[in-house]
Design a protein around this motif. Structure first.
Motif, PDB file in Angstrom:
ATOM      1  N   UNK A   1      -7.800 109.393  35.896  1.00 18.76           N
ATOM      2  CA  UNK A   1      -8.527 110.456  36.580  1.00 18.76           C
ATOM      3  C   UNK A   1      -9.327 111.246  35.555  1.00 18.76           C
ATOM      4  N   UNK A   2     -10.558 111.622  35.937  1.00 20.46           N
ATOM      5  CA  UNK A   2     -11.410 112.410  35.057  1.00 20.46           C
ATOM      6  C   UNK A   2     -12.444 113.147  35.904  1.00 20.46           C
ATOM      7  N   UNK A   3     -12.920 114.300  35.446  1.00 22.98           N
ATOM      8  CA  UNK A   3     -14.032 114.941  36.166  1.00 22.98           C
ATOM      9  C   UNK A   3     -15.350 114.199  35.976  1.00 22.98           C
ATOM     10  N   UNK A   4     -15.407 113.252  35.050  1.00 22.50           N
ATOM     11  CA  UNK A   4     -16.614 112.470  34.776  1.00 22.50           C
ATOM     12  C   UNK A   4     -16.412 111.034  35.247  1.00 22.50           C
ATOM     13  N   UNK A   5     -17.501 110.329  35.589  1.00 21.79           N
ATOM     14  CA  UNK A   5     -17.355 108.960  36.092  1.00 21.79           C
ATOM     15  C   UNK A   5     -17.145 107.913  34.999  1.00 21.79           C
ATOM     16  N   UNK A   6     -17.308 108.288  33.721  1.00 18.63           N
ATOM     17  CA  UNK A   6     -17.206 107.293  32.639  1.00 18.63           C
ATOM     18  C   UNK A   6     -15.737 107.084  32.260  1.00 18.63           C
ATOM     19  N   UNK A   7     -15.040 106.342  33.099  1.00 10.61           N
ATOM     20  CA  UNK A   7     -13.613 106.063  32.920  1.00 10.61           C
ATOM     21  C   UNK A   7     -13.419 104.803  32.077  1.00 10.61           C
ATOM     22  N   UNK A   8     -12.192 104.536  31.628  1.00 13.82           N
ATOM     23  CA  UNK A   8     -11.957 103.371  30.754  1.00 13.82           C
ATOM     24  C   UNK A   8     -12.314 102.041  31.408  1.00 13.82           C
ATOM     25  N   UNK A   9     -12.344 101.004  30.580  1.00 12.99           N
ATOM     26  CA  UNK A   9     -12.724  99.662  31.015  1.00 12.99           C
ATOM     27  C   UNK A   9     -11.706  99.092  31.998  1.00 12.99           C
ATOM     28  N   UNK A  10     -12.191  98.681  33.143  1.00 13.66           N
ATOM     29  CA  UNK A  10     -11.312  98.058  34.129  1.00 13.66           C
ATOM     30  C   UNK A  10     -10.954  96.628  33.727  1.00 13.66           C
ATOM     31  N   UNK A  11     -11.885  95.936  33.088  1.00  7.71           N
ATOM     32  CA  UNK A  11     -11.652  94.526  32.782  1.00  7.71           C
ATOM     33  C   UNK A  11     -10.495  94.352  31.804  1.00  7.71           C
ATOM     34  N   UNK A  12     -10.393  95.238  30.816  1.00 13.04           N
ATOM     35  CA  UNK A  12      -9.270  95.147  29.879  1.00 13.04           C
ATOM     36  C   UNK A  12      -7.952  95.447  30.586  1.00 13.04           C
ATOM     37  N   UNK A  13      -7.914  96.503  31.380  1.00 11.53           N
ATOM     38  CA  UNK A  13      -6.681  96.836  32.100  1.00 11.53           C
ATOM     39  C   UNK A  13      -6.300  95.730  33.077  1.00 11.53           C
ATOM     40  N   UNK A  14      -7.293  95.125  33.701  1.00 12.40           N
ATOM     41  CA  UNK A  14      -7.008  94.039  34.638  1.00 12.40           C
ATOM     42  C   UNK A  14      -6.295  92.887  33.939  1.00 12.40           C
ATOM     43  N   UNK A  15      -6.659  92.639  32.695  1.00 12.44           N
ATOM     44  CA  UNK A  15      -6.034  91.526  31.965  1.00 12.44           C
ATOM     45  C   UNK A  15      -4.548  91.748  31.739  1.00 12.44           C
ATOM     46  N   UNK A  16      -4.105  93.003  31.752  1.00 13.18           N
ATOM     47  CA  UNK A  16      -2.690  93.297  31.517  1.00 13.18           C
ATOM     48  C   UNK A  16      -1.811  92.829  32.665  1.00 13.18           C
ATOM     49  N   UNK A  17      -2.396  92.666  33.865  1.00 11.16           N
ATOM     50  CA  UNK A  17      -1.591  92.259  35.013  1.00 11.16           C
ATOM     51  C   UNK A  17      -1.150  90.803  34.922  1.00 11.16           C
ATOM     52  N   UNK A  18      -1.716  90.052  34.005  1.00 12.07           N
ATOM     53  CA  UNK A  18      -1.289  88.673  33.794  1.00 12.07           C
ATOM     54  C   UNK A  18      -0.104  88.576  32.836  1.00 12.07           C
ATOM     55  N   UNK A  19       0.251  89.701  32.178  1.00 12.21           N
ATOM     56  CA  UNK A  19       1.332  89.692  31.195  1.00 12.21           C
ATOM     57  C   UNK A  19       2.679  89.885  31.883  1.00 12.21           C
ATOM     58  N   UNK A  20       3.661  89.118  31.444  1.00 15.33           N
ATOM     59  CA  UNK A  20       5.009  89.268  32.000  1.00 15.33           C
ATOM     60  C   UNK A  20       5.654  90.567  31.543  1.00 15.33           C
ATOM     61  N   UNK A  21       5.285  91.042  30.340  1.00 18.87           N
ATOM     62  CA  UNK A  21       5.833  92.281  29.793  1.00 18.87           C
ATOM     63  C   UNK A  21       4.724  93.061  29.098  1.00 18.87           C
ATOM     64  N   UNK A  22       4.839  94.364  29.120  1.00 19.90           N
ATOM     65  CA  UNK A  22       3.911  95.223  28.380  1.00 19.90           C
ATOM     66  C   UNK A  22       4.485  95.468  26.990  1.00 19.90           C
ATOM     67  N   UNK A  23       3.747  95.067  25.942  1.00 26.15           N
ATOM     68  CA  UNK A  23       4.257  95.337  24.598  1.00 26.15           C
ATOM     69  C   UNK A  23       3.878  96.751  24.167  1.00 26.15           C
ATOM     70  N   UNK A  24       4.316  97.128  22.981  1.00 27.05           N
ATOM     71  CA  UNK A  24       4.135  98.508  22.512  1.00 27.05           C
ATOM     72  C   UNK A  24       2.654  98.857  22.378  1.00 27.05           C
ATOM     73  N   UNK A  25       1.837  97.891  21.908  1.00 29.39           N
ATOM     74  CA  UNK A  25       0.406  98.168  21.740  1.00 29.39           C
ATOM     75  C   UNK A  25      -0.263  98.400  23.085  1.00 29.39           C
TER      76      UNK A  25
END
Length: 889
Positions: free
Chosen positions: A790-814
């Motif tokens: 959420x932000x008052x501005x429309x320039x939010x983080x990259x969706x494509x990178x976050x989308x790639x995380x849904x293919x991971x079985x586990x979220x690592x520390x990074x």
């Protein structure tokens, strides 16, 4: 059917009519490949065709009939639903006459379905109140063909694009809307660089990237441009006098009409807002080149002067004798897979089957006699726009809508909603359980979809191809022809005892040959296909009609009674609704590359959502500054008919005074993005086709206090969110959100929105209260389940990178640190927005490869990272990235 055996079928999208091989794999998945033996595509598929396997899941399928009881749709048996439809239609016809009922159908129907619908309405109900969504895209071409040629004939074939020395694309973003044809053009220009490509379009589209010349004609001025060309051809002495004298009539009248306003090329250039040197270069090249194909599509047809635009193009080809021979001719590129097949069976309200005419008594008698029908419609029915007005006024009291979504696709779409709300009986046959139109149905009937139904379609070059089933019928779904026959039989009509699509095709083919001689002679003739048995029909290979004739009119014989073509005088006229102080901009609508119609099919494929995820408003930067709207922020576009909200972009291809909005988004996948509600409902007086390309509008800020997006494995309840778009991702749903109310507690709001309850939930978040920035991720068993930004501005983080995380079985520390930081930790992780949907290659990946590998051509990019190596739809964008890289260097 043996598992893993490919089934040859035909793509259900555009009018190119590509052959597809579909294979059911042992795990139930469907493998899709191009059919290398099909003449339309020779094995190539665009990204939409390639992704067909991803659209075949059970999500949002209508699997059982539903009948509205006490205001609520409830499951019902087929007998109950069919009795409701048949009884309702019969009662209304008995009380108010046959013109009190109507069908509204679709170019998504197979020819066999279309044939039964027209036989039912025109020959048995006795009304021509059956129209089709092809009225919205191709009816101006139909009317232009009939005026010029005497019959609705596309004279050429796809091979002509490869044999031409000059190709003119008018009102057609071929690279995105007919990509396989565009790639044929691209390949021939690689082997013959001297072939000229001219693009005539108000916007600079992806198609223009390959063009030698782009003419950004002012919307609505095409007739001036082509009348000016006709005058130039006469002045330069390139009129084909022998052809004109022997095979046509009316040139003098057409030239006289053209000279009134278009004899002075400088005046024409001024009216069309073109550089006169560029316009004259086009005129001179057309005059000097014999082998010219002029291909046109919705930018010509979808206009209040669409039929005249079509005839102004045809006039130039007739005047030079450039028709019916290899590499030349006017060429209508149809929008839907079976818009042509629908025209063959009389799918429009002013036509009869087999290219026969409603207003001709002999033609009516021919069809009635062949059908042995109790009656025949004696006058044209209501065309699409006037049909829904007649429903709202109560003149039409029942409508059966089949395979289309008019609440999204029609102009002045809110009027369609009002009409259906007032209608006594609304029946909808569809594959989707939920659509904007379905919500207004009294009866919902589950239909078979692509991959489940059997029949034929006809593409833009008059080529009939089979669609074959390779999947079982889901639930209680039935073929459209079968449902229509069941209703007809229940209403007491004989002549509907068909047991297969083959039997229907046989009757359709026999009607095309019935009395097809003398005064009733017509070029539409399926002789050779009129005696196919079941095995021959099942094995039917793609072929053009008439058999053995790739081109028509090459002998100079046309379909008018005297055998001559007609020049049609086309007096140019401005669009009926001009911009004014209240609505100073002109709205143009159209398609995006990876979506189709109202997204009930393509919206299911994650692969197709990455390129353009949201509806947008493309506007020139100077106009954006003038009207105080900013790129990336939301704005409202409104007209005298309605309004919609979308995100502002500067695509770089729009002239000042214009805006462009895509047609695909509906209330099913966005809060307020139906551009059909905004569109001008004025129609062409000849064809009845609406003015989708010229609506006076204004634009203003849509003020919000916050912007957000969510990626979630489970659906969200969006009640109370002012603006939203839902996008299908790979293993998740993506939501783009914006709100007009301030949020006091962002953490509590986010948990409520995502449905996360209890302190034991694995919930990581970050809050910058002073900046109004909030980020959170919800994990389940160490795997990402949801994230919100959420932000008052429309320039939010990259969706494509976050989308790639849904293919991971586990979220690592990074990854955990990255989601709270709002950016990936590590180089090259974020691929960026999708450019190549076929291979899932993002903008950042392409740009990095160009720089690091010193790439200079699209072929090198393809060899390096595959992008552009399948359908080629992304090649214009890759070219642009190469250009930007060279400029930066």
């Amino acid at each position: 059917m043996t598992s893993c055996t490919p089934v040859k079928t035909t793509c259900p999208y555009c009018g190119v009519g590509c052959g597809v091989e579909a294979t059911r794999l042992p795990d139930g998945a469907i493998r899709i490949a191009g059919d290398s033996s099909h003449p339309a595509n020779l094995g190539r598929l665009c990204v939409k065709g390639s992704a067909l396997g991803e659209t075949l899941g059970p999500e949002n399928r209508l699997l059982q009939p539903q009948v509205r009881v006490a205001g609520v749709l409830q499951p019902a048996s087929w007998d109950v639903a069919l009795d409701k439809v048949a009884g309702g239609l019969r009662a209304i016809i008995d009380a108010h006459g046959p013109d009190a009922v109507a069908l509204y159908v679709s170019g998504q129907l197979l020819t066999e379905d279309y044939y039964i619908a027209n036989k039912f309405m025109k020959g048995y109900v006795g009304s021509a109140n059956i129209d089709t969504n092809s009225r919205l895209c191709m009816s101006s071409a139909v009317a232009g063909h009939k005026r010029a040629f005497g019959e609705d004939i596309v004279p050429g074939c796809y091979e002509d694009l490869e044999l031409a020395d000059m190709i003119v694309l008018v009102g057609s973003n071929t690279a995105w809307c007919h990509p396989i044809l565009f790639q044929r053009i691209a390949r021939i220009r690689e082997s013959r660089p001297e072939v000229k490509l001219v693009v005539i379009d108000p916007r600079r589209t992806a198609t223009c990237e390959l063009a030698d010349l782009h003419l950004p004609v002012k919307p609505g001025t095409d007739v001036w441009l082509f009348n000016g060309l006709l005058c130039h051809l006469a002045k330069e002495g390139v009129i084909a006098d022998d052809f004109v004298t022997r095979h046509s009539s009316g040139l003098d009248e057409a030239l006289a009409a053209a000279h009134v306003d278009c004899g002075d090329p400088l005046q024409v250039a001024k009216i069309c807002k073109l550089d006169p040197h560029a316009m004259l270069a086009f005129y001179q090249a057309f005059a000097a080149t014999r082998k010219v194909v002029t291909a046109f599509s919705q930018g010509v047809n979808q206009s209040s002067s669409g039929t005249d635009k079509v005839n102004s193009i045809i006039n130039c080809h007739l005047a030079t004798g450039r028709i019916g021979q290899p590499g030349m001719g006017p060429f209508s590129l149809t929008g839907q897979p079976n818009a042509m097949g629908g025209r063959e069976v009389g799918g429009l309200a002013n036509m009869l089957a087999a290219h026969l005419e409603l207003d001709n008594p002999l033609h009516r008698d021919t069809v009635q006699t062949f059908w042995d029908a109790p009656r025949i419609a004696s006058q044209p029915g209501l065309k699409a726009v006037e049909l829904f007005h007649a429903i709202e006024s109560g003149k039409v009291k029942a409508v059966w809508i089949i395979a289309t979504n008019p609440l999204v696709s029609m102009p002045d779409a809110d009027q369609v909603r009002r009409a259906l709300d007032k209608c006594e009986l609304v029946v909808v046959s569809d594959i989707s359980a939920q659509s904007d139109t379905n919500a207004h149905a009294d009866v919902l009937l589950p239909a078979l979809g692509w991959g489940e139904k059997e029949g034929t379609v006809t593409n833009s070059e008059r080529r009939i191809s089979r669609q074959r089933a390779f999947m079982p019928a889901p639930g209680a779904a039935r073929a459209d022809w079968q449902v229509l026959c069941d209703v007809a039989t229940r209403m007491g009509y004989a002549g509907f005892d068909f047991t297969s699509p083959q039997a229907i095709f046989d009757e359709h083919a026999r009607l095309s040959t019935f009395r097809n001689e003398g005064a009733l002679a017509r070029l539409f003739n399926l002789a050779g296909l009129d005696k196919l048995d079941a095995a021959q029909y099942d094995a039917l290979a793609p072929q053009q009609w008439p058999q053995g004739r790739a081109r028509l009119f090459g002998d100079g014989r046309f379909a008018h009674a005297d055998g001559r073509a007609r020049f049609v005088p086309t007096a140019p006229r401005a669009p009926r609704n001009a911009p004014d102080e209240d609505y100073p901009l002109i709205l143009n609508t159209g398609r995006v590359r990876d979506q189709w119609h109202t997204m009930t099919r393509t919206g299911k494929a994650a692969k197709l959502s990455g390129h353009v995820a949201e509806a947008f408003i493309d506007i020139h930067p100077q106009d954006a500054l003038l009207y105080s709207v900013r790129e990336g922020e939301l704005a409202r576009v409104s007209s005298a008919w309605g309004a919609m909200v979308a995100r502002v972009v500067h695509g770089g291809g729009i002239a000042r005074g214009q805006v462009f909005v895509p047609i695909h988004w509906s209330d099913a996948n966005a809060s307020d993005a139906r551009v059909g509600a905004v569109v001008n409902p004025v129609v062409d007086p000849v064809s009845g086709e609406p003015e989708f390309k010229h609506t006076p509008v204004r634009i203003e800020q849509f003020r919000v206090h916050w912007h957000a997006f969510v990626l979630s494995r489970t659906p969200l309840n969006l009640d109370g969110v002012a603006h939203w778009t839902r996008i299908q991702g790979e293993q998740f749903l993506r939501y783009e959100l914006a709100g007009r109310q301030r949020i006091a507690d962002l953490g509590a709001w986010a948990r409520t929105l995502l449905g996360v309850q209890g302190e034991e939930a694995d919930w990581l978040d970050y809050l910058d209260a002073s900046a109004g920035v909030y980020r959170a991720v919800h994990l389940e068993a160490g795997r990402i389940a949801q994230c919100v930004y959420v932000s008052p501005r429309p320039d939010l983080p990259s969706r494509s990178w976050l989308a790639s995380l849904f293919a991971h079985a586990q979220m690592d520390a990074a990854d955990r640190a990255g989601v709270l930081l709002g950016q990936p930790i590590g180089k090259g992780v974020d691929a960026g927005p999708t450019v190549c949907s076929c291979f899932g290659v993002g903008r950042n990946t392409i740009c990095a490869a160009i720089v690091e590998q010193k790439l200079t051509t699209t072929a090198q990019v393809t060899a390096c990272i595959k992008a552009g190596g399948n359908c080629g739809s992304c090649v214009p964008e890759i070219r642009q990235l190469l250009f930007e890289a060279r400029s930066a260097a």
